[in-house]
Design an enzyme around this catalytic site. Sequence first.
Site, PDB file in Angstrom:
ATOM      1  N   ASP A   1       7.868  -9.129  11.145  1.00 13.78           N
ATOM      2  CA  ASP A   1       7.177  -9.854  10.069  1.00 13.78           C
ATOM      3  C   ASP A   1       6.273 -10.954  10.636  1.00 13.78           C
ATOM      4  OD1 ASP A   1       8.457  -8.256   8.256  1.00 13.78           O
ATOM      5  OD2 ASP A   1       9.764  -9.815   7.436  1.00 13.78           O
TER       6      ASP A   1
ATOM      7  N   GLU B   1       0.789  -1.221   0.000  1.00  9.25           N
ATOM      8  CA  GLU B   1       0.000   0.000   0.000  1.00  9.25           C
ATOM      9  C   GLU B   1       0.830   1.284   0.000  1.00  9.25           C
ATOM     10  OE1 GLU B   1       0.352  -2.279   2.433  1.00  9.25           O
ATOM     11  OE2 GLU B   1       0.217  -1.415   4.434  1.00  9.25           O
TER      12      GLU B   1
ATOM     13  N   HIS C   1      -6.114   0.548   2.363  1.00  9.51           N
ATOM     14  CA  HIS C   1      -5.045   0.996   3.271  1.00  9.51           C
ATOM     15  C   HIS C   1      -4.889   2.521   3.246  1.00  9.51           C
ATOM     16  CE1 HIS C   1      -3.155  -2.456   5.146  1.00  9.51           C
ATOM     17  NE2 HIS C   1      -2.947  -3.074   4.004  1.00  9.51           N
TER      18      HIS C   1
ATOM     19  N   GLU D   1      -4.015  -4.339   9.153  1.00  7.29           N
ATOM     20  CA  GLU D   1      -4.441  -5.397   8.227  1.00  7.29           C
ATOM     21  C   GLU D   1      -5.867  -5.895   8.481  1.00  7.29           C
ATOM     22  OE1 GLU D   1      -2.960  -5.711   5.614  1.00  7.29           O
ATOM     23  OE2 GLU D   1      -0.920  -4.996   6.010  1.00  7.29           O
TER      24      GLU D   1
ATOM     25  N   TYR E   1      -4.965 -10.311   9.770  1.00 11.51           N
ATOM     26  CA  TYR E   1      -5.873 -10.014   8.659  1.00 11.51           C
ATOM     27  C   TYR E   1      -7.299 -10.467   8.961  1.00 11.51           C
ATOM     28  CZ  TYR E   1      -1.838  -9.104   5.617  1.00 11.51           C
ATOM     29  OH  TYR E   1      -0.707  -8.586   5.063  1.00 11.51           O
TER      30      TYR E   1
ATOM     31  N   HIS F   1      -8.028  -4.020  -1.404  1.00 15.30           N
ATOM     32  CA  HIS F   1      -7.264  -4.089  -0.159  1.00 15.30           C
ATOM     33  C   HIS F   1      -6.227  -2.967  -0.082  1.00 15.30           C
ATOM     34  CE1 HIS F   1      -5.409  -6.311   3.265  1.00 15.30           C
ATOM     35  NE2 HIS F   1      -4.309  -5.710   2.820  1.00 15.30           N
ATOM     36  N   GLU F   2      -5.395  -2.853  -1.111  1.00 16.65           N
ATOM     37  CA  GLU F   2      -4.325  -1.838  -1.050  1.00 16.65           C
ATOM     38  C   GLU F   2      -4.911  -0.428  -1.051  1.00 16.65           C
ATOM     39  OE1 GLU F   2      -1.836  -3.215  -0.036  1.00 16.65           O
ATOM     40  OE2 GLU F   2      -2.171  -5.234  -0.796  1.00 16.65           O
TER      41      GLU F   2
END
Length: 634
Positions: A406, A303, A331, A350, A414, A327-328
Amino acid sequence: MRFFKPALLTATALTLALGACSAPTPETQAPAIEQTIQKIIKHDKFTYANYDQVQVTHLDLDLDVKFDEKVLDGMATLDFKRIVEGSTELVLDSRNLLVKAVAIENADGEWTPADYTLGEADAAFGSRFSINIGETATKVRIGYRTSPDAEGLQWLSPAQTAGKKHPYLFSQAQTINARTMAPLQDTPAVRITYTATLRTPPELLALMSAEQDTGPIDGEYHFSMPQPIPSYLLAIAVGDIKFKAINDHIGVYAEQYILDASAAEFEDTPLMEQSNAKLYGPYRWGRYDLIVLPPSFPFGGMENPRLSFMTPTLIAGDKSLTNVVAHELAHSWSGNLVTNSNWRDAWLNEGFTSYVENRVMEDLYGKDRAVMEQALSLEDLKRDIADAARPELTQLKLPVDMAHPDDAFSQVAYVKGQFFLMFLEQRFGRANFDAFLKQYFDHFAFQSITTEDFITYLHDELHVKNPDALTKEELNEWVYQPGLPATAADPQSSAFENVSAQQAKWLKGDTSAANIETAGWSTHEWLHFLNNLPSGLSQAQFAELDAAFSLTGTQNAETAFAWYMQTIQGGYAPATNALESFLMSVGRGKFIYRLYNALNQNGQSEWAQDVFSRAKPGYHPIAQRRISDILSPK
Ligand code: BES
Ligand code: ZN
């Protein structure tokens, strides 16, 4: 009933943060202790930055993009402000950067050399970069160059591009790779504006996550990002890149070979923007463009503000995978506008985004598609919960001792995040919850916040007005407990029920594969069919499916991935060559990490090692590291 009071909330969060078993903090607690506790809870431990004392506010980059050496080389100038008066040290993050010189700007505008120290390099987090800023300076300038091994940058040779004539560079800063591109405070808690000048070979176009340079293609480009963003949204792409407009403020960048197909695939982006804005308030970033990157891009999408980075595996020809665009784009509200201030709160980015994405998909394409996407996501979540290394990693609020940021990005952030918001929507009612979320995005716009900030705001703005909608225990379970609460929705798709029924008939031998009525199936229905094949299919059954539906070598990357996961588990050898070419040509982590993992666990680790050794030079540095870890765990 009163919900979470901030003091009680603090105690809950602290208990979880420190793993202690203490009683709730009394409300009478001294404010100084309260503040210290807040700081401990909020502090981002994946940065060296002393952002509680001094904060960078603006970054100016002046860089040569040197393809022959695979480095960015030039200067970063940082403006900063003292949060604690009298601070004389600025601490930045850096990883694999070669620092050539450091200077600070005096009150009279003159630059003088500054003392600095670069700490010992940690393999994952890099080096603590401490600069003596004296008492009055407000700017520091650092001459530096990146390393050819910078994890945030992938340098592609001309042979690795579709056009074959020019090299290509693209970045990926999330989560903590901005520090491999520039010295900065690499934490989502700190927001900066930025400006940049990039010099490239004259025939190449440079783009950033900023207002683009609309001048001629001449090798010198100027950028400006006037809205404050966290460091992980800093982004660069350089290559033989073309542009095609979708409307007056939305368009696509890509190599020529895929430009028209990309613009066609993403033609609904303006509708997505309208839907998003209708639900959650105006788009605040000026233009919105997408860039379709080379296949080694390790994500579905990223994003980067004003310019989402996308994998070419979305270009399926039928718009079946465009939820990633939704989705992006989403963001731009959840994540970029209101940002998690700590990776332990990644679900704020997310989970909110997955929820918004799904609302937009419902608005544009109807409930059936939205529910199918929920059901597919829920299957993924259940798998990730079952596979979690430890239960704490299945909490929305992640534990303080997470090893790497990460690790925050499993389906828990999500999908559990999305289903938590669906639960809140169901309990408060859609109209109330929509109004609340719109107000939330406005209230926290351009701020970085924690889970606790959200919970407090939810309490104050929604729950006090609807006290019977949910209990403190229900909320606590969703946010601070592992696993999937029983109050989670169970999306029912009649289309999927039909697919399951047909599958059952085939499995019982009541019909042949060729007679399964697949004519009108969408990619979603295929994914449901493939993901739910039972283990232990015979080779003849695999072959029957393959003959009826040409699954091996299919062009839709999601379908291909789902099929190869099954063929690996079932040892179906006729798919091997196609799987190999998939692994050799696709670098999207969501697919290849799980494929390598499945190979490893199904007695094919030697073959996996062999393919990886040949595919590796084409993979992004992030993917190289992740797959090395999968195939040879430390
Ligand atoms: N921000 C993420 C990608 C990311 C996550 C990069 C963690 C680095 C670390 C992006 O928005 C994303 O979630 N992409 C998904 C697509 C989405 C539809 C689930 C992906 O890449 O698959
Ligand atoms: Zn995302």
